[in-house]
Design an enzyme around this catalytic site. Structure first.
Site, PDB file in Angstrom:
ATOM      1  N   THR A   1     -57.667 -11.290  60.449  1.00 37.17           N
ATOM      2  CA  THR A   1     -57.776 -10.058  59.662  1.00 37.17           C
ATOM      3  C   THR A   1     -58.388 -10.373  58.298  1.00 37.17           C
ATOM      4  O   THR A   1     -58.197 -11.471  57.766  1.00 37.17           O
ATOM      5  CB  THR A   1     -56.406  -9.383  59.447  1.00 37.17           C
ATOM      6  OG1 THR A   1     -56.589  -8.260  58.587  1.00 37.17           O
ATOM      7  CG2 THR A   1     -55.403 -10.320  58.808  1.00 37.17           C
ATOM      8  N   ASP A   2     -59.082  -9.415  57.745  1.00 38.45           N
ATOM      9  CA  ASP A   2     -59.665  -9.605  56.402  1.00 38.45           C
ATOM     10  C   ASP A   2     -58.585  -9.820  55.341  1.00 38.45           C
ATOM     11  O   ASP A   2     -58.834 -10.403  54.284  1.00 38.45           O
ATOM     12  CB  ASP A   2     -60.527  -8.385  56.033  1.00 38.45           C
ATOM     13  CG  ASP A   2     -59.732  -7.090  56.045  1.00 38.45           C
ATOM     14  OD1 ASP A   2     -58.905  -6.912  56.963  1.00 38.45           O
ATOM     15  OD2 ASP A   2     -59.913  -6.258  55.151  1.00 38.45           O
ATOM     16  N   GLU A   3     -57.362  -9.366  55.643  1.00 36.72           N
ATOM     17  CA  GLU A   3     -56.298  -9.465  54.624  1.00 36.72           C
ATOM     18  C   GLU A   3     -55.906 -10.904  54.291  1.00 36.72           C
ATOM     19  O   GLU A   3     -55.234 -11.145  53.283  1.00 36.72           O
ATOM     20  CB  GLU A   3     -55.072  -8.672  55.066  1.00 36.72           C
ATOM     21  CG  GLU A   3     -55.327  -7.175  55.027  1.00 36.72           C
ATOM     22  CD  GLU A   3     -54.106  -6.371  55.442  1.00 36.72           C
ATOM     23  OE1 GLU A   3     -53.011  -6.644  54.951  1.00 36.72           O
ATOM     24  OE2 GLU A   3     -54.267  -5.462  56.270  1.00 36.72           O
TER      25      GLU A   3
ATOM     26  N   TYR B   1     -47.228 -10.237  56.426  1.00 39.35           N
ATOM     27  CA  TYR B   1     -48.196 -10.039  57.517  1.00 39.35           C
ATOM     28  C   TYR B   1     -49.408 -10.943  57.335  1.00 39.35           C
ATOM     29  O   TYR B   1     -49.750 -11.732  58.203  1.00 39.35           O
ATOM     30  CB  TYR B   1     -48.638  -8.573  57.594  1.00 39.35           C
ATOM     31  CG  TYR B   1     -49.891  -8.367  58.433  1.00 39.35           C
ATOM     32  CD1 TYR B   1     -49.899  -8.706  59.791  1.00 39.35           C
ATOM     33  CD2 TYR B   1     -51.061  -7.843  57.872  1.00 39.35           C
ATOM     34  CE1 TYR B   1     -51.051  -8.532  60.559  1.00 39.35           C
ATOM     35  CE2 TYR B   1     -52.207  -7.673  58.630  1.00 39.35           C
ATOM     36  CZ  TYR B   1     -52.193  -8.021  59.975  1.00 39.35           C
ATOM     37  OH  TYR B   1     -53.328  -7.862  60.735  1.00 39.35           O
TER      38      TYR B   1
ATOM     39  N   LYS C   1     -50.730 -14.237  59.454  1.00 39.58           N
ATOM     40  CA  LYS C   1     -52.069 -14.292  60.086  1.00 39.58           C
ATOM     41  C   LYS C   1     -52.855 -15.497  59.551  1.00 39.58           C
ATOM     42  O   LYS C   1     -53.540 -16.189  60.306  1.00 39.58           O
ATOM     43  CB  LYS C   1     -52.855 -13.000  59.822  1.00 39.58           C
ATOM     44  CG  LYS C   1     -52.316 -11.772  60.516  1.00 39.58           C
ATOM     45  CD  LYS C   1     -52.401 -11.840  62.041  1.00 39.58           C
ATOM     46  CE  LYS C   1     -53.818 -11.700  62.552  1.00 39.58           C
ATOM     47  NZ  LYS C   1     -53.858 -11.607  64.040  1.00 39.58           N
TER      48      LYS C   1
HETATM   49  N1  LIG Z   1     -55.883  -2.554  63.547  1.00 37.81           N
HETATM   50  C1  LIG Z   1     -56.549  -3.048  62.531  1.00 37.81           C
HETATM   51  O1  LIG Z   1     -57.050  -2.319  61.650  1.00 37.81           O
HETATM   52  C2  LIG Z   1     -56.762  -4.541  62.399  1.00 37.81           C
HETATM   53  C3  LIG Z   1     -57.530  -5.016  61.348  1.00 37.81           C
HETATM   54  C4  LIG Z   1     -57.751  -6.382  61.238  1.00 37.81           C
HETATM   55  C5  LIG Z   1     -57.184  -7.251  62.169  1.00 37.81           C
HETATM   56  N2  LIG Z   1     -56.399  -6.763  63.171  1.00 37.81           N
HETATM   57  C6  LIG Z   1     -55.824  -7.729  64.139  1.00 37.81           C
HETATM   58  O2  LIG Z   1     -56.247  -7.319  65.427  1.00 37.81           O
HETATM   59  C7  LIG Z   1     -55.231  -7.602  66.385  1.00 37.81           C
HETATM   60  C8  LIG Z   1     -54.866  -6.343  67.149  1.00 37.81           C
HETATM   61  O3  LIG Z   1     -54.437  -5.358  66.213  1.00 37.81           O
HETATM   62  P1  LIG Z   1     -53.899  -3.931  66.690  1.00 37.81           P
HETATM   63  O4  LIG Z   1     -54.132  -2.979  65.589  1.00 37.81           O
HETATM   64  O5  LIG Z   1     -54.413  -3.624  68.065  1.00 37.81           O
HETATM   65  O6  LIG Z   1     -52.318  -4.240  66.771  1.00 37.81           O
HETATM   66  P2  LIG Z   1     -51.173  -3.347  67.454  1.00 37.81           P
HETATM   67  O7  LIG Z   1     -49.947  -3.573  66.625  1.00 37.81           O
HETATM   68  O8  LIG Z   1     -51.631  -1.960  67.709  1.00 37.81           O
HETATM   69  O9  LIG Z   1     -50.991  -4.041  68.886  1.00 37.81           O
HETATM   70  C9  LIG Z   1     -50.427  -5.311  69.026  1.00 37.81           C
HETATM   71  C10 LIG Z   1     -50.033  -5.495  70.475  1.00 37.81           C
HETATM   72  O10 LIG Z   1     -49.474  -6.811  70.611  1.00 37.81           O
HETATM   73  C11 LIG Z   1     -48.293  -6.716  71.394  1.00 37.81           C
HETATM   74  N3  LIG Z   1     -47.374  -7.785  70.998  1.00 37.81           N
HETATM   75  C12 LIG Z   1     -46.698  -7.895  69.820  1.00 37.81           C
HETATM   76  N4  LIG Z   1     -45.931  -8.990  69.841  1.00 37.81           N
HETATM   77  C13 LIG Z   1     -46.144  -9.596  71.030  1.00 37.81           C
HETATM   78  C14 LIG Z   1     -45.626 -10.774  71.633  1.00 37.81           C
HETATM   79  N5  LIG Z   1     -44.731 -11.545  70.997  1.00 37.81           N
HETATM   80  N6  LIG Z   1     -46.055 -11.107  72.875  1.00 37.81           N
HETATM   81  C15 LIG Z   1     -46.960 -10.321  73.536  1.00 37.81           C
HETATM   82  N7  LIG Z   1     -47.465  -9.174  73.023  1.00 37.81           N
HETATM   83  C16 LIG Z   1     -47.051  -8.822  71.781  1.00 37.81           C
HETATM   84  C17 LIG Z   1     -47.715  -5.337  71.087  1.00 37.81           C
HETATM   85  O11 LIG Z   1     -46.836  -4.893  72.108  1.00 37.81           O
HETATM   86  C18 LIG Z   1     -48.975  -4.489  70.962  1.00 37.81           C
HETATM   87  O12 LIG Z   1     -49.357  -3.951  72.212  1.00 37.81           O
HETATM   88  C19 LIG Z   1     -54.056  -8.199  65.595  1.00 37.81           C
HETATM   89  O13 LIG Z   1     -54.111  -9.621  65.703  1.00 37.81           O
HETATM   90  C20 LIG Z   1     -54.304  -7.733  64.171  1.00 37.81           C
HETATM   91  O14 LIG Z   1     -53.758  -8.674  63.238  1.00 37.81           O
HETATM   92  C21 LIG Z   1     -56.191  -5.426  63.308  1.00 37.81           C
END
Ligand SMILES: NC(=O)c1ccc[n+]([C@@H]2O[C@H](COP(=O)([O-])OP(=O)(O)OC[C@H]3O[C@@H](n4cnc5c(N)ncnc54)[C@H](O)[C@@H]3O)[C@@H](O)[C@H]2O)c1
Length: 183
Positions: free
Chosen positions: A140-142, A165, A169
């Site tokens: 993530t950019d964060e 968080y 990450k």
């Molecule tokens: N959504 C954003 O804006 C964003 C931005 C930058 C980076 N990210 C990164 O992208 C990735 C996906 O983000 P997202 O928004 O889809 O997240 P989300 O929270 O919507 O989904 C995460 C998924 O992971 C599953 N999960 C959580 N813990 C788990 C575990 N221990 N074992 C198996 N599954 C597990 C959850 O059930 C869920 O389905 C993450 O790594 C996040 O850090 C997201």
């Protein structure tokens, strides 16, 4: 020819649930294994167009469960991992940071270490036939900190996470980095 298997973690989450149906449709020669523990953030309705395809498999399980990951690697002869699964909501990381460290740090470590052991004999030494295996880690950019009204981050920006968080990450990024070959 048997299908090559790829594990997609967190495939029932916000981003993963878009990625999974796309991959299942576009790459019928790959078996897409959606590994998700189904936290509050998961919704399998968002992957339902993939659910009846013969190159799709859903496994409910935790990325921290080493025995499960080792089992999946062997049973499906997994050749790739795309790692989306995470605790991902900053506000939750302030009220309950432990789950973030567990899933984001220990879960990422468990996955990459299992992949390394399954694909490689020693550091930088692939098993014969496993040279093309790949582990894609989603960050993530964060991890670079907080931007004001202007500015941008680059890959060379120093890490400066400001929440449990982003700290978890950033930790997972460093674990993945440690498993890469940097010359
Ligand atoms: N959504 C954003 O804006 C964003 C931005 C930058 C980076 N990210 C990164 O992208 C990735 C996906 O983000 P997202 O928004 O889809 O997240 P989300 O929270 O919507 O989904 C995460 C998924 O992971 C599953 N999960 C959580 N813990 C788990 C575990 N221990 N074992 C198996 N599954 C597990 C959850 O059930 C869920 O389905 C993450 O790594 C996040 O850090 C997201």
């Amino acid at each position: 020819m048997s299908k090559k298997s790829i594990i997609v973690t967190g495939g029932a989450g916000f981003i993963g649930s878009n990625f999974v149906p796309y991959m299942v449709e576009k790459y019928p020669d790959y078996k897409i294994i959606n590994l998700d523990v189904m936290t509050y953030a998961a919704n399998l309705d968002n992957v339902k167009e993939a659910s009846d395809k013969d190159n799709y498999l859903f496994v409910k399980g935790d990325i921290c469960d080493r025995a499960l990951i080792d089992n999946l690697m062997q049973e499906h002869d997994v050749r790739g991992v795309v790692h989306f699964a995470a605790e991902s909501h900053v506000d939750n990381s302030i009220t309950g940071p432990e789950a973030f460290v567990k899933t984001n740090v220990m879960g990422t470590f468990t996955l990459i270490d299992a992949a390394r052991k399954y694909w490689m004999d020693a550091p930088f030494e692939y098993k014969k036939g496993y040279e093309d295996c790949r582990f894609h880690h989603v960050s993530t950019d964060e991890v670079y900190g907080t931007l004001g009204e202007t500015g941008l981050f680059e890959e060379t920006t120093p890490y400066a996470p400001n929440s449990p968080y982003s700290a978890s990450k950033a930790s997972s990024d460093f674990i993945v980095r440690a498993y890469c070959n940097h010359k």
